[in-house]
Each structure stands twice: as C-alpha cells, then as structure tokens.
Design an enzyme around this catalytic site. Sequence first.
Site, PDB file in Angstrom:
ATOM      1  N   TRP A  29     -19.156 -33.604  26.570  1.00 34.54           N
ATOM      2  CA  TRP A  29     -19.773 -33.442  27.901  1.00 34.54           C
ATOM      3  C   TRP A  29     -21.086 -32.662  27.723  1.00 34.54           C
ATOM      4  O   TRP A  29     -21.116 -31.674  26.978  1.00 34.54           O
ATOM      5  CB  TRP A  29     -18.810 -32.658  28.802  1.00 34.54           C
ATOM      6  CG  TRP A  29     -19.124 -32.761  30.263  1.00 34.54           C
ATOM      7  CD1 TRP A  29     -20.077 -32.062  30.933  1.00 34.54           C
ATOM      8  CD2 TRP A  29     -18.480 -33.586  31.229  1.00 34.54           C
ATOM      9  NE1 TRP A  29     -20.089 -32.399  32.256  1.00 34.54           N
ATOM     10  CE2 TRP A  29     -19.106 -33.343  32.465  1.00 34.54           C
ATOM     11  CE3 TRP A  29     -17.430 -34.511  31.173  1.00 34.54           C
ATOM     12  CZ2 TRP A  29     -18.718 -33.972  33.643  1.00 34.54           C
ATOM     13  CZ3 TRP A  29     -17.050 -35.144  32.347  1.00 34.54           C
ATOM     14  CH2 TRP A  29     -17.686 -34.874  33.563  1.00 34.54           C
ATOM     15  N   CYS A  87     -20.823 -26.699  26.854  1.00 34.52           N
ATOM     16  CA  CYS A  87     -21.829 -26.337  27.853  1.00 34.52           C
ATOM     17  C   CYS A  87     -21.281 -26.714  29.230  1.00 34.52           C
ATOM     18  O   CYS A  87     -21.017 -27.893  29.495  1.00 34.52           O
ATOM     19  CB  CYS A  87     -23.123 -27.092  27.579  1.00 34.52           C
ATOM     20  SG  CYS A  87     -24.323 -26.912  28.898  1.00 34.52           S
ATOM     21  N   HIS A  95     -14.976 -26.619  39.937  1.00 32.68           N
ATOM     22  CA  HIS A  95     -14.563 -27.067  38.612  1.00 32.68           C
ATOM     23  C   HIS A  95     -15.095 -26.132  37.528  1.00 32.68           C
ATOM     24  O   HIS A  95     -14.407 -25.799  36.567  1.00 32.68           O
ATOM     25  CB  HIS A  95     -15.076 -28.491  38.381  1.00 32.68           C
ATOM     26  CG  HIS A  95     -14.112 -29.350  37.639  1.00 32.68           C
ATOM     27  ND1 HIS A  95     -13.148 -30.078  38.262  1.00 32.68           N
ATOM     28  CD2 HIS A  95     -13.951 -29.567  36.319  1.00 32.68           C
ATOM     29  CE1 HIS A  95     -12.434 -30.729  37.365  1.00 32.68           C
ATOM     30  NE2 HIS A  95     -12.903 -30.428  36.171  1.00 32.68           N
TER      31      HIS A  95
HETATM   32  C1  DLZ Z   1     -14.993 -32.503  34.622  1.00 29.24           C
HETATM   33  C2  DLZ Z   1     -16.073 -31.685  34.016  1.00 29.24           C
HETATM   34  C3  DLZ Z   1     -17.119 -31.187  34.803  1.00 29.24           C
HETATM   35  C4  DLZ Z   1     -17.206 -31.407  36.272  1.00 29.24           C
HETATM   36  N1  DLZ Z   1     -18.111 -30.466  34.261  1.00 29.24           N
HETATM   37  C5  DLZ Z   1     -18.096 -30.237  32.938  1.00 29.24           C
HETATM   38  C6  DLZ Z   1     -19.141 -29.481  32.330  1.00 29.24           C
HETATM   39  O1  DLZ Z   1     -20.115 -29.031  32.948  1.00 29.24           O
HETATM   40  N2  DLZ Z   1     -19.055 -29.264  30.979  1.00 29.24           N
HETATM   41  C7  DLZ Z   1     -18.011 -29.723  30.205  1.00 29.24           C
HETATM   42  O2  DLZ Z   1     -17.999 -29.495  29.000  1.00 29.24           O
HETATM   43  N3  DLZ Z   1     -17.023 -30.440  30.766  1.00 29.24           N
HETATM   44  C8  DLZ Z   1     -17.042 -30.711  32.097  1.00 29.24           C
HETATM   45  N4  DLZ Z   1     -16.049 -31.446  32.656  1.00 29.24           N
HETATM   46  C9  DLZ Z   1     -14.994 -32.015  31.762  1.00 29.24           C
HETATM   47  C10 DLZ Z   1     -13.855 -31.026  31.431  1.00 29.24           C
HETATM   48  O3  DLZ Z   1     -14.250 -30.098  30.430  1.00 29.24           O
HETATM   49  C11 DLZ Z   1     -12.626 -31.793  30.875  1.00 29.24           C
HETATM   50  O4  DLZ Z   1     -13.035 -32.631  29.827  1.00 29.24           O
HETATM   51  C12 DLZ Z   1     -11.969 -32.643  31.952  1.00 29.24           C
HETATM   52  O5  DLZ Z   1     -11.640 -31.868  33.077  1.00 29.24           O
HETATM   53  C13 DLZ Z   1     -10.660 -33.332  31.406  1.00 29.24           C
HETATM   54  O6  DLZ Z   1      -9.714 -32.329  31.023  1.00 29.24           O
END
Ligand code: DLZ
Length: 162
Positions: A29, A87, A95
């Site tokens: 992500w 990050c 969230h």
């Molecule tokens: C779902 C999500 C959101 C909204 N934002 C981020 C983020 O800014 N950075 C990040 O690394 N991951 C984000 N995720 C994904 C969550 O870390 C995770 O992969 C999901 O909730 C599935 O467990």
Amino acid sequence: MATKNLSEYDINSIPSAEGMKFGIVVAEWNYQITGQLAKGAIDTLQKHGANFDNIFVKHVPGTFELTLGGQFFAEYTDVDAIILLGCVIQGETRHFDFICQGVTQGTTQLNMNYNLPVIFGVLTTDNEQQALDRSGGKLGNKGDEAAITAIKMVNLQREIEK
Ligand code: DLZ
C-alpha cells in the site's frame, strides 16, 4: 519547529553490519513511498557492511500486515533484526487510527516476544507530501533511519549477550 532529517547521523558511531542478517517487510500500500523506504534501508545496510545476500525482502499487502510478516521472519528464519516499512496516510475515516494502533502494538509485542530487534519504519502522515518528504525527499528517508536503528540494536544485543 525544525524537523529532523531522517537520513542524518554520526557515521562514526555506527557499528559494522558485516555478518549481520536482516529481514525487511515492505507494505505494498502506498508503494511509491514504501518502495523508496526499502531502497533507503537496503542501501544503508550495505553502506555499513551488510552483504546483499544477508538482506531478505518480503512484501505484504498493507501496513496492518507488517506485524505478521515480521513474525514469519522471527519464527522461520535466523535473521538478527527485522525492519518493518509502511506508510499510512490520513484519510477521511478512522481507518488510519486502527492501522497505526495495530502496527505499533504489534511491533512492540514482536520485540518482546522474540527478544529480537523489530524496527518500526512506518510513516504516519497527514498527507502524501509529508510522506514524500520523508521517503527520500527534503527530510531524508525513514528507511535509512530504520536501517541504522537495526544495526545499532543488533550490536547492542551482541554486546550484552556476551
Ligand atoms: C485499508 C487501508 C487504508 C484505508 N489505508 C492504508 C494506508 O494508508 N496505508 C497502508 O499501508 N495500508 C492501508 N490500508 C490497508 C491495510 O493496511 C490492510 O492491508 C487492510 O486493512 C487489510 O487488512
């Protein structure tokens, strides 16, 4: 208020990383940011003597999964330290809070449960620009800082263990 450049450190105070083994877990992500954190960490480990063959990189979907990825390294490999790179950027919902809370508590638990340095290399920012500034931009690279922390903690463990 001045913000620390994450890549600035006293080069003479860093122990050699020769012979040390590192596991790096990278969140996919925000990969435009986390890829740069990984690059910074790998370059810095090598700069201080780590062999490229002793640096093991794995990816997980998001920052929330970093803890379990780290646990896999702790459980199934003989690395000396683990670096978690992610990050999380503040969005419109809560969230952000839940992910940050999960990964910080999870990282602390790993440190304590495995008696192993597990380094928290996660950016938690209000916006993308703050993250860019800290992943190789004007405020350095948190990946560099995480690598230096890992080397120092492995060295400390070896000193005290003797
Ligand atoms: C779902 C999500 C959101 C909204 N934002 C981020 C983020 O800014 N950075 C990040 O690394 N991951 C984000 N995720 C994904 C969550 O870390 C995770 O992969 C999901 O909730 C599935 O467990």
